[in-house]
Design an enzyme around this catalytic site. Structure first.
Site, PDB file in Angstrom:
ATOM      1  N   GLU A 133      -1.778   8.903   0.596  1.00 47.50           N
ATOM      2  CA  GLU A 133      -3.221   8.796   0.385  1.00 47.50           C
ATOM      3  C   GLU A 133      -3.996   8.484   1.667  1.00 47.50           C
ATOM      4  OE1 GLU A 133      -4.117   6.128  -2.821  1.00 47.50           O
ATOM      5  OE2 GLU A 133      -2.958   7.270  -4.277  1.00 47.50           O
ATOM      6  N   GLU A 153       2.071   9.754  -8.362  1.00 43.48           N
ATOM      7  CA  GLU A 153       1.601   8.499  -8.968  1.00 43.48           C
ATOM      8  C   GLU A 153       0.688   8.831 -10.133  1.00 43.48           C
ATOM      9  OE1 GLU A 153      -0.310   5.576  -6.447  1.00 43.48           O
ATOM     10  OE2 GLU A 153       1.120   5.958  -4.817  1.00 43.48           O
TER      11      GLU A 153
HETATM   12  C1  FCB Z   1      -2.771   4.122  -5.184  1.00 42.15           C
HETATM   13  C2  FCB Z   1      -1.763   3.592  -4.184  1.00 42.15           C
HETATM   14  C3  FCB Z   1      -0.695   2.721  -4.792  1.00 42.15           C
HETATM   15  C4  FCB Z   1      -1.250   1.835  -5.877  1.00 42.15           C
HETATM   16  C5  FCB Z   1      -2.052   2.637  -6.877  1.00 42.15           C
HETATM   17  C6  FCB Z   1      -2.598   1.841  -8.022  1.00 42.15           C
HETATM   18  O1  FCB Z   1      -3.976   4.356  -4.525  1.00 42.15           O
HETATM   19  O2  FCB Z   1      -1.125   4.654  -3.514  1.00 42.15           O
HETATM   20  O3  FCB Z   1      -0.091   2.002  -3.757  1.00 42.15           O
HETATM   21  O4  FCB Z   1      -1.956   0.809  -5.322  1.00 42.15           O
HETATM   22  O5  FCB Z   1      -3.104   3.274  -6.218  1.00 42.15           O
END
Ligand code: FCB
Length: 448
Positions: free
Chosen positions: A170, A354
């Site tokens: 990210e 994620e």
């Molecule tokens: C993302 C991050 C991860 C975690 C989630 C909730 O932005 O990559 O580390 O904090 O959010």
């Protein structure tokens, strides 16, 4: 309650995983010769982290990692996404590797492979060695070269066993939260630095991809967080503001990485102007990748507002369900994200690296572990959203829940619980929640 029913079928080759990151779970921040990172220092500054939570020992994964591998094995995942702490491997951010830091990850990789769990390794998930942060962090043009040196050390040490790599987690959050929002290190509010920080992150990605090709066979790609933007109305002002903020966030990294250029709208509308970066650097950024990894949590509804960075403001969605992060639960946005990426960049292999929900949870455990039906509903609806995008042509190959464990949610500390597995931060005790059993059933089912 934990039946996988309602979750559509996925191909047999689908990758099922759970994700974590080094700084959020490891603790033992200075063990075995590790150096300080920007995050270890930031988290130690009074007032930076909600409720004074600390990342050390946190989940204490550095000492309890065998137990966590057992949990992954029990859950039946065939992949685990982890990140490496750069400052364990190069305590000063440069120079000779620290063998004890590498050994920790080497043992973990071996233990995963013994259980048939494929490691998906992210080289950098935000914790930057402190000396590099002191030299200006990602604003400094030497960082991409430093990152490639670090990546080369890692590829040489682990690349005989790790096939799946991603570069930087990210980059938008690093650039935005650190250099405009002021909530992550270096906690600045400098919109003029943003294009440079973003560019150096992309260049670091490209240089690491090139280094990888020279060293190893395997698969490598970027990890971006995509938050699809919806205009609050169909007024031309709202629609234009939505396009601007979409470029500033969602296209900022993938356009140069996959198309070799920055979005024109950014060059036309970014306040103070967008630098003319050298063509040779854009060529490096465009080093061919094997996949794109996407982190998805929510969408944003946008209206025109001169006060915003690019003349935008996010509009709260009344009446919608939200997680404990205050993020709207909007699975349709994931379908749209995957379809939009496919339309814009071609049929590139996609992994959801994620997706998950922070929920407020009672601290007391009952005999069956914590019941978290809202998380189960969140996972079920988002898996359905992915399946729909696949039916419409998106080439999605895998899915990782964020997160395996309740962990240290950056500036929000340990209060935001994202885990499939509950962690008692006083004792370190792990207890699978109902969602962990649900996910296990989804992965393990043979009929439906
Ligand atoms: C993302 C991050 C991860 C975690 C989630 C909730 O932005 O990559 O580390 O904090 O959010």
């Amino acid at each position: 309650m934990t039946s996988p029913s309602g979750v559509p079928r996925f191909p047999d080759s689908f990758v099922w995983g759970a994700a974590t990151s080094a700084f959020q779970i490891e603790g033992s921040l200075d063990a075995d010769g590790a150096g300080p990172s920007d995050w270890s220092r930031f988290a130690a500054e009074p007032g930076r982290i909600r409720n004074g939570s600390t990342a050390d020992p946190g989940c204490d994964h550095y000492r309890r990692w065998r137990e966590d591998v057992d949990l992954l094995d029990w859950m039946g995942v065939n992949a685990y996404r982890l990140s490496l702490a750069w400052s364990r491997i190069q305590p000063q951010g440069t120079g000779a590797p620290n063998p004890r830091g590498l050994d920790f990850y080497s043992r973990l990789v071996d233990a995963l492979l013994e259980r048939g769990i494929e490691p998906f390794v992210t080289l950098h998930h935000w914790d930057l060695p402190a000396p590099l942060a002191d030299a200006g962090g990602w604003r400094n043009a030497t960082l991409p070269g430093r990152f490639a040196d670090y990546a080369r050390i890692v590829f040489r040490a682990l690349g005989d066993r790790v096939t799946w790599w991603s570069t930087i987690n990210e980059p938008w959050v690093i650039a935005y939260a650190g250099w405009i929002g002021g909530v992550h290190p270096p906690a600045l509010r400098e919109p003029a630095s943003y294009p440079w920080v973003a560019h150096h992150l992309s260049l670091a990605h490209g240089e690491a991809v090139r280094a990888f090709r020279a060293e190893r066979e395997g698969r490598i790609g970027p990890v971006v967080n995509i938050e699809p933007k919806y205009p609050a109305s169909d007024s031309p002002e709202d629609v234009a503001a939505t396009a601007r903020v979409d470029a500033t966030m969602n296209r900022l990294f993938l356009d140069p990485m996959l198309l070799g250029r920055y979005p024109r709208i950014l060059r036309e509308t970014y306040p103070g102007g967008w630098p003319d970066f050298p063509a040779a650097e854009l060529e490096t950024i465009r080093a061919p990748v094997d996949f794109v990894a996407v982190n998805y949590y929510t969408r944003a509804v946008v209206r025109a507002d001169p006060a915003g960075l690019v003349g935008e403001a996010a509009v709260p969605v009344e009446g919608a369900a939200h997680t404990d992060m205050g993020w709207e639960i909007f699975p349709e946005g994931l379908t749209r994200t995957l379809e939009d990426l496919t339309a814009r960049y071609g049929r590139v292999p996609l992994y959801i690296t994620e997706n998950g929900a922070a929920l407020r949870e009672p601290e007391s455990l009952n005999g069956n572990g914590l019941e978290d039906p809202e998380r189960i509903a969140y996972l079920r609806s988002h898996l359905g959203a992915i399946r729909r995008a696949m039916d419409h042509g998106a080439d999605v190959r895998g899915y990782f829940v964020w997160s395996l464990l309740d962990n240290f949610e950056w500036a929000l500390g340990t209060e935001k619980r994202f885990g499939l597995v509950h962690v008692d931060f006083t004792t370190g005790r792990r207890t699978p929640k109902a969602s962990a059993r649900f996910y296990r059933d989804v992965i393990g089912r043979t009929t439906d």
